[in-house]
Every structure is written in structure tokens, then in C-alpha cells.
Motif scaffolding. Structure first.
Motif, PDB file in Angstrom:
ATOM      1  N   PHE A 111       0.853  -1.189   0.000  1.00 28.57           N
ATOM      2  CA  PHE A 111       0.000   0.000   0.000  1.00 28.57           C
ATOM      3  C   PHE A 111       0.892   1.243   0.000  1.00 28.57           C
ATOM      4  N   GLU A 199      -2.404  -4.676  -7.547  1.00 32.03           N
ATOM      5  CA  GLU A 199      -2.486  -4.255  -8.943  1.00 32.03           C
ATOM      6  C   GLU A 199      -1.090  -3.941  -9.461  1.00 32.03           C
ATOM      7  N   ASP A 212      -1.291   2.618  -5.114  1.00 35.38           N
ATOM      8  CA  ASP A 212      -2.481   3.416  -4.837  1.00 35.38           C
ATOM      9  C   ASP A 212      -3.780   2.697  -5.221  1.00 35.38           C
ATOM     10  N   SER A 213      -3.689   1.432  -5.639  1.00 39.89           N
ATOM     11  CA  SER A 213      -4.864   0.735  -6.164  1.00 39.89           C
ATOM     12  C   SER A 213      -5.860   0.354  -5.070  1.00 39.89           C
ATOM     13  N   GLN A 214      -7.126   0.426  -5.419  1.00 43.35           N
ATOM     14  CA  GLN A 214      -8.196   0.023  -4.503  1.00 43.35           C
ATOM     15  C   GLN A 214      -8.227  -1.485  -4.285  1.00 43.35           C
ATOM     16  N   TYR A 215      -7.569  -2.248  -5.160  1.00 44.44           N
ATOM     17  CA  TYR A 215      -7.638  -3.703  -5.086  1.00 44.44           C
ATOM     18  C   TYR A 215      -6.600  -4.315  -4.142  1.00 44.44           C
ATOM     19  N   ASN A 216      -5.609  -3.552  -3.758  1.00 49.94           N
ATOM     20  CA  ASN A 216      -4.492  -4.121  -3.011  1.00 49.94           C
ATOM     21  C   ASN A 216      -4.937  -4.652  -1.655  1.00 49.94           C
ATOM     22  N   ARG A 217      -4.368  -5.792  -1.295  1.00 48.49           N
ATOM     23  CA  ARG A 217      -4.812  -6.467  -0.068  1.00 48.49           C
ATOM     24  C   ARG A 217      -3.762  -7.474   0.394  1.00 48.49           C
ATOM     25  N   ASP A 331     -12.809  -7.460  -4.861  1.00 49.92           N
ATOM     26  CA  ASP A 331     -13.457  -6.872  -3.685  1.00 49.92           C
ATOM     27  C   ASP A 331     -12.539  -7.041  -2.482  1.00 49.92           C
ATOM     28  N   PRO A 332     -11.791  -6.006  -2.109  1.00 45.09           N
ATOM     29  CA  PRO A 332     -10.841  -6.134  -1.004  1.00 45.09           C
ATOM     30  C   PRO A 332     -11.495  -6.369   0.347  1.00 45.09           C
ATOM     31  N   ASN A 333     -12.811  -6.255   0.419  1.00 44.51           N
ATOM     32  CA  ASN A 333     -13.526  -6.507   1.676  1.00 44.51           C
ATOM     33  C   ASN A 333     -14.195  -7.877   1.713  1.00 44.51           C
TER      34      ASN A 333
END
Length: 657
Positions: A111, A199, A212-217, A331-333
Motif C-alpha cells: 500500500f 495491482e 495506490d490501487s483500490q484492489y491491493n490487499r 473486492d478487497p472486503n
């Protein structure tokens, strides 16, 4: 999981863990694959066949060796690259004309606000936001069909404390000794397990992480997961912490894996038994079950600090591991789900394919000597137009185990409660019991005991399925046969299954030996590579496999080393068709002590992702004194497992003109 013995005979803590896989816990009287090969091929005179005569004949005279070199030059190959020279040194090597760039290393940021890697001051909180340890399976999912942007998914199998932690391991009389664990160190190990979803994007022609990707987990040994399918809520998976039997913390020992046709990520839980300690209460019902699977393994000190890994305190916890875990990377959640319908054993991976009738078929090997090969066929069909409709497709279907018969057929036998011996009389009260004790159920059905089955890779282009059989050093002299002419089968072989009429859901298939591995220049080894294979092209210990966009097979290995084969592990291109069948070429080799994992091609076949696992693990290696400092070669940094991305200089498909 690897099977190393280092050149000096020193056994590191990692080697001690891996010796557990030498045990072979299958006490059934089922025939071994060696027995089946012997009965099938000795009758047919396998060594009288042209391929074997050429391969074995090449070991006995200089004229034969010359003929082999001429065959190499004359045999057409579908793989267009200059072969790498086999050997052992401190760094990686790739075929001429290709770049092999390090993309992600243990401790790298996942992240934008992840802490910088500081191995001298590591914490569990930091590690949970950094790339994990010992990367194994890799998958790639393009975002909206783009060829320059996608989600990379990576498994983190296990940890090497002696290489991770400063001032922790010492060397006494040439042997690595670990120091005293603390809860802080254990928690770092737990955080380094699991998986990474991140990502990546092409920038100026080079792949880079998109922090900065929303998918990172990060998924760790503490991440909340759920049990789904027939075992969910069963009494045998209920614990003090989870009386519902549906909620599990973490996923462990994630070796290989797979991607589903609807774009989810499968993490296979392999050697989970090693994390559990202590003993079951006397007379506990799980005693036989745990003996068959190897619980408690006691490789780690986690039970001393976390009650859930102490089977005297939480006797059912180990039943909550050994599953295939499905994660939605979009969906990272999303809560990861352990899909219990696919069975509980030491899953090497789970590679899937869409059958002609729309059902999805997943293949898995149970990675232990004398254990079995499985496939799962969904009850429902894949809907390519509605991703959500496939969300729970893996919760309902039939699990099969393979019996390889001497007439060249494979019988896929269903593991279904109430059928055959899988009844209450044998201790199976429900389908949940069959799945929790998959190994015992397969024993009773008479499945064929294999030589350590690892990746099982379907080829949707040809309708073939390839089974990697890494080795079986417990094979006795009684198992020696014309087609398997070696006791202590140290080098393994590859089985090719042909599914009937291309029907991957078929319950009756056929099989052949594609190649027996090892050095063809040593007659007693009995390797059967094509004579067109060069001195760099042969290998031992096949492990993971991939099929590229052109339907070609690639093999990565685990266990080649200075003392065993005089070469490191690597990635080999393997011919499976025509005159070149059985010919292998070395494309990439890892640094000393490492294992080759991955591999995975992008859909356009212009990028290849590879995982270099446990580099530097040779000799009495420690954090302060590893066998290599790859990939940084910085005296202030430890050796670091890493993902490597391979591209062709100037662009284009890999190994293609």
C-alpha cells in the motif's frame, strides 16, 4: 513444498520440516503408482519402445551420445529460445534476449502508506502491510481486458526464521540452531503467511506495483475466513472461539493455487499440519484422522503463544485447515471462503478448466509420498455473462479420486457418502465426515498411491492433464521395474492423462508416462527424456506447471541442487506432441538454494511471472550468512524471496518467433 538436503549434510530448520514429507502416512494396501507402471509397461515392453531405447541407449556409448546431439539438432521445437546453461551460482539467469526483472520482494510495500522494509525492526503490524514471505503460486487477472494493467495474486507458503530474523539463528558444529521464540516473532511469521493481491501496471514498458490501487490487499494467518459447503457448521469444526463452526482465522501454508473462470483466486492449504503442537486428549475421536494427515507436525512454536494451534486445548482447530480457499480479488472486503466440497488434504494447488458442458473441473494433488490425485466437478455450470451467478459454484459438486489401472485407464471414483464403503459402518456419518477425512475415504476406495503428486495441470487446448510427481525416496527395491528402474525414486516423473473425448468431467480416462526425470547420461537413473534434450535440458523433481496461450507445457522444479543434480531449480519448456515429445529446454534458473515456483503467463503470452522461493537456503545458512544475498546483493539486507517478471526484449510472445 521442497525436499532439500543441502550439500554438506547440514539440516536447517526448514529441512527438518520438509523431512516430514518423507514419512508417507498412507498405511493402506492400495497399489502404488510404481506397481501400476511396472505391471502395465513390463508386459508391453516399454523399454523396447523407440523413445526409451533412444533415451537409455544414449547412456552407454560415445556413439550414442553423438547420435543424441544430432537428434537434438534435427528435432523441430515449438519453443524458440537459446537455452540457458544449467549450473549453480548466486543469481538468476534467463534465456538470451529476455529481461528478468524483480517485481516484488519480501517486505516490499503493498500500500502507499505501508512502512519501509526494515529487517532489523520488523513487527507483525508492518509485515501485514508488506509483501509476505516465500512466494509460491502466482496468478494474473487483467483489469477490464487491458494488456498493461491487471491484478497479481501471490501465495506465501511458509517462513524461514533462520533467514528472516537477525541475531536469531546460530551455527553449532555446522548445524543451524534457532534461538528462543517470542510471541512477537511468532506473530511476524503469522503475518508473513497467506497471500498478496496487488495491482500492477506497465510504465514505460516495465511492470510496476500500483500502490495506490483500490484492489491491493494482504491476507495473513489472522485474516477472517469462512467455512462454506458441506462441512460448514459441523460439530467437528466447532471450537471454543467459534462455536458456530463457520468462522476461521487465517489461511496457512498456501503452496500452489489457481484462478477460476469467473476471476477469483484459489489458495491451496498444503502442509498445515506443521503449525500444530501438543497432543490430543486421550481417546479423542480425531486421533486416527490426525495421524493420517500428520497432526501435530510441530514445525513451529505457534502453539506456545496461540491456543488455537495447541490441539490439547482446541482439538478441532486442525480440521479447519487443509482446504481450498477462494478469494474475490475484485473486492478487497470480501471474506475468503474455504470451499469444503473440494476435500481436506495437503492440496498442492487447484487448477480449473471449463468443461464442454459448462461445468467447472478442478484438479489437485495431495503432496505427500503415497497419496492421491483428485478432481472436483461442479454440479452447476459456469455463466460467463453473470459473474455473481458463479459465486458459490464450488460449494456443490462431486469430488473424485484417481485409480490408475494397468491397462492404461484412469478410474475417477466418487467420494460420496453412502456409496461403497463410505458409510456409517466405516465411521462416515455424513458427507462432511467424508470431506474432513478425505484421505481415509480415498484409502477405502482403493485409490492409487502416487509418488508425491504436486501440480495437476489441465490443458484446455488438447484435453490432456499433466500430473507432476516430484519423487518418492521411500520406494523400495521391490518396486523396481523396467519402467521405473530405481529404488528411492529421487527424480520423479510426469503422467499425462487424456480425458475421454476432451470431457474433463469423464469418470474414465487414459494415462501415459510423459517422461521419467533425472540425468539421461547415467544409465542406472533410467530417465526417458527425448534424445533431442541437451545436457542442460533434463531436470529432476517436477513440481509446478503452466500451459501458455499456445497450449505448450512449462515445468518448474523443486529439489535440484548442487549435490543432487549439479544444477539449481528452474523453468523448463517441455514438448508434448510430435517428434519432439519428451524434449525439454531450460529457460530460467534460480539462484543457489532457491526453488522455482509460479509460473504464470499473461493471456497474450508476452509476460511470464515467476516466484523465487527461499533463495540462499543451502548449507548452514542464516540471516547473517546466507548462501546468496539475492536479489539486492546488499550486505545490509537479507536474502529475500521475490517475484520475477520476464519479458522479451523488443516485445513479443515468449519463446515464439
Amino acid at each position: 513444498m521442497n525436499d532439500h538436503v543441502d550439500p554438506k549434510g547440514i539440516k536447517s530448520p526448514a529441512h527438518i520440516r520438509e523431512e516430514s514429507e518423507d514419512v508417507g502416512r498412507n498405511r493402506s494396501a492400495n497399489p502404488t503408482m510404481g506397481d501400476i507402471i511396472n505391471r502395465r509397461y513390463s508386459r508391453r515392453g516399454f523399454l523396447g519402445g523407440s523413445l526409451a531405447v533412444a533415451a537409455i541407449g544414449a547412456t552407454v556409448s560415445p556413439m550414442a551420445l553423438l547420435a543424441a546431439r544430432e537428434a537434438e539438432a534435427a528435432t523441430p521445437s515449438s519453443f524458440n529460445f537459446t537455452e540457458v546453461e544449467a549450473g549453480v551460482d548466486e543469481t538468476h539467469h534467463v534465456a538470451e534476449g529476455y529481461d528478468a526483472d524483480v517485481l516484488l520482494r519480501w517486505g516490499d510495500k503493498v500500500f502507499a502508506d505501508s512502512p519501509e522494509f526494515d529487517p532489523q525492526n520488523q513487527t507483525a503490524e508492518k509485515q501485514a502491510r508488506q509483501f509476505g514471505y516465500n512466494n509460491d503460486y502466482i496468478g494474473f487477472i487483467p483489469i477490464e481486458g487491458a494488456d498493461d494493467r491487471g491484478i497479481l495474486v501471490v501465495n506465501h507458503e511458509y517462513t524461514n526464521a533462520e533467514l528472516m530474523f537477525p541475531n536469531f539463528a546460530t551455527v553449532e558444529d555446522g548445524e543451524v540452531k534457532l534461538g528462543e521464540y517470542t510471541k512477537e516473532l511468532v506473530d511476524i511469521e503469522i503475518a508473513a503467511h497467506g497471500g498478496t493481491i496487488i495491482e500492477i501496471r506497465k510504465v514505460d514498458g516495465k511492470w510496476q506495483p500500483a500502490l495506490d490501487s483500490q484492489y491491493n490487499r494482504r491476507i495473513t494467518g489472522e485474516t477472517e475466513t469462512s467455512l462454506s459447503g458441506p462441512v460448514a457448521g459441523h460439530d467437528r469444526v466447532k471450537t471454543n472461539a467459534d462455536p458456530s463452526g463457520t468462522k476461521v482465522f487465517g489461511t496457512l501454508n498456501n503452496c500452489a493455487g489457481g484462478l477460476t473462470p469467473w476471476g477469483t483466486y484459489l489458495l491451496a492449504e498444503e502442509n498445515f499440519h506443521g503449525y500444530f503442537g501438543s497432543e490430543l486428549p486421550e481417546g479423542h475421536r480425531e486421533t486416527e484422522n490426525y495421524q493420517r494427515i500428520g497432526v501435530p507436525g510441530g514445525w513451529y512454536e505457534w502453539a506456545a503463544f496461540h491456543d488455537r494451534f495447541d490441539i490439547s486445548k482446541e482439538p478441532n482447530e486442525a480440521n479447519r485447515f487443509g482446504w481450498i480457499v477462494e478469494v474475490d480479488p475484485m473486492d478487497p472486503n470480501a471474506v475468503p471462503k474455504k470451499r469444503t466440497a473440494l476435500g481436506r488434504f495437503k492440496h498442492e494447488g487447484c487448477e480449473t478448466v471449463v468443461n464442454g458442458d459448462g461445468r467447472v473441473v478442478g484438479y489437485s494433488g495431495d503432496d505427500e509420498r503415497f497419496d492421491y490425485v483428485y478432481k472436483f466437478v461442479t454440479a452447476g455450470t459456469f455463466n460467463p455473462d453473470d459473474r455473481a451467478a458463479n459465486a458459490d459454484l464450488l460449494d456443490d459438486g462431486t469430488l473424485y479420486v484417481a485409480r490408475f489401472d494397468e491397462d492404461g485407464t484412469v478410474e475417477w471414483m466418487p467420494l460420496v457418502h453412502g456409496e461403497g464403503p463410505l458409510t456409517a459402518e466405516n465411521g462416515f456419518e455424513s458427507q462432511a465426515d467424508v470431506l474432513i477425512e478425505t484421505r481415509r475415504a480415498a484409502d477405502l476406495l482403493g485409490a492409487t498411491k502416487m509418488d508425491r503428486p504436486e501440480d495437476v495441470q489441465p490443458n484446455p487446448t488438447t484435453g490432456k492433464v499433466y500430473v507432476m510427481l516430484t519423487n518418492n525416496t521411500k520406494r523400495t527395491e521391490d518396486d523396481v521395474s523396467a519402467a521405473n528402474p530405481r529404488a528411492e525414486n529421487a527424480f520423479g516423473h510426469i503422467i499425462e492423462i487424456t480425458e475421454t473425448d476432451g470431457d474433463f468431467a469423464s469418470t474414465r480416462s487414459s494415462w501415459e508416462v510423459l517422461v521419467k526425470c533425472g540425468d539421461p547420461s547415467v544409465a542406472e537413473v533410467g530417465a526417458t527424456f527425448s534424445p533431442a534434450t541437451s545436457e542442460n535440458g533434463w531436470f529432476g523433481m517436477p513440481d509446478n506447471a503452466a500451459v501458455d496461450a499456445d497450449g505448450r507445457l512449462w515445468i518448474s522444479t523443486d529439489g535440484n541442487s548442487r549435490d543432487k543434480t549439479g544444477r539449481t531449480d528452474g523453468l523448463w519448456a517441455m514438448e508434448t506432441e510430435g517428434e519432439a515429445r519428451g524434449t525439454s529446454k531450460l529457460f530460467f534458473r534460480v539462484p543457489v538454494g532457491a526453488e522455482m515456483c509460479g509460473p504464470y503467463f499473461t493471456p497474450d503470452a508476452e509476460t511470464l511471472f515467476l516466484a523465487v522461493q527461499h533463495p540462499g537456503e543451502e548449507g548452514a545458512a542464516t540471516f547473517e550468512d546466507p548462501a546468496t544475498r539475492w536479489p539486492d546483493f546488499d550486505e545490509t539486507l537479507p536474502v529475500r524471496p521475490s517475484v520475477v517478471v520476464v519479458t522479451k526484449q523488443g516485445g513479443g510472445k515468449i519463446a515464439t518467433s
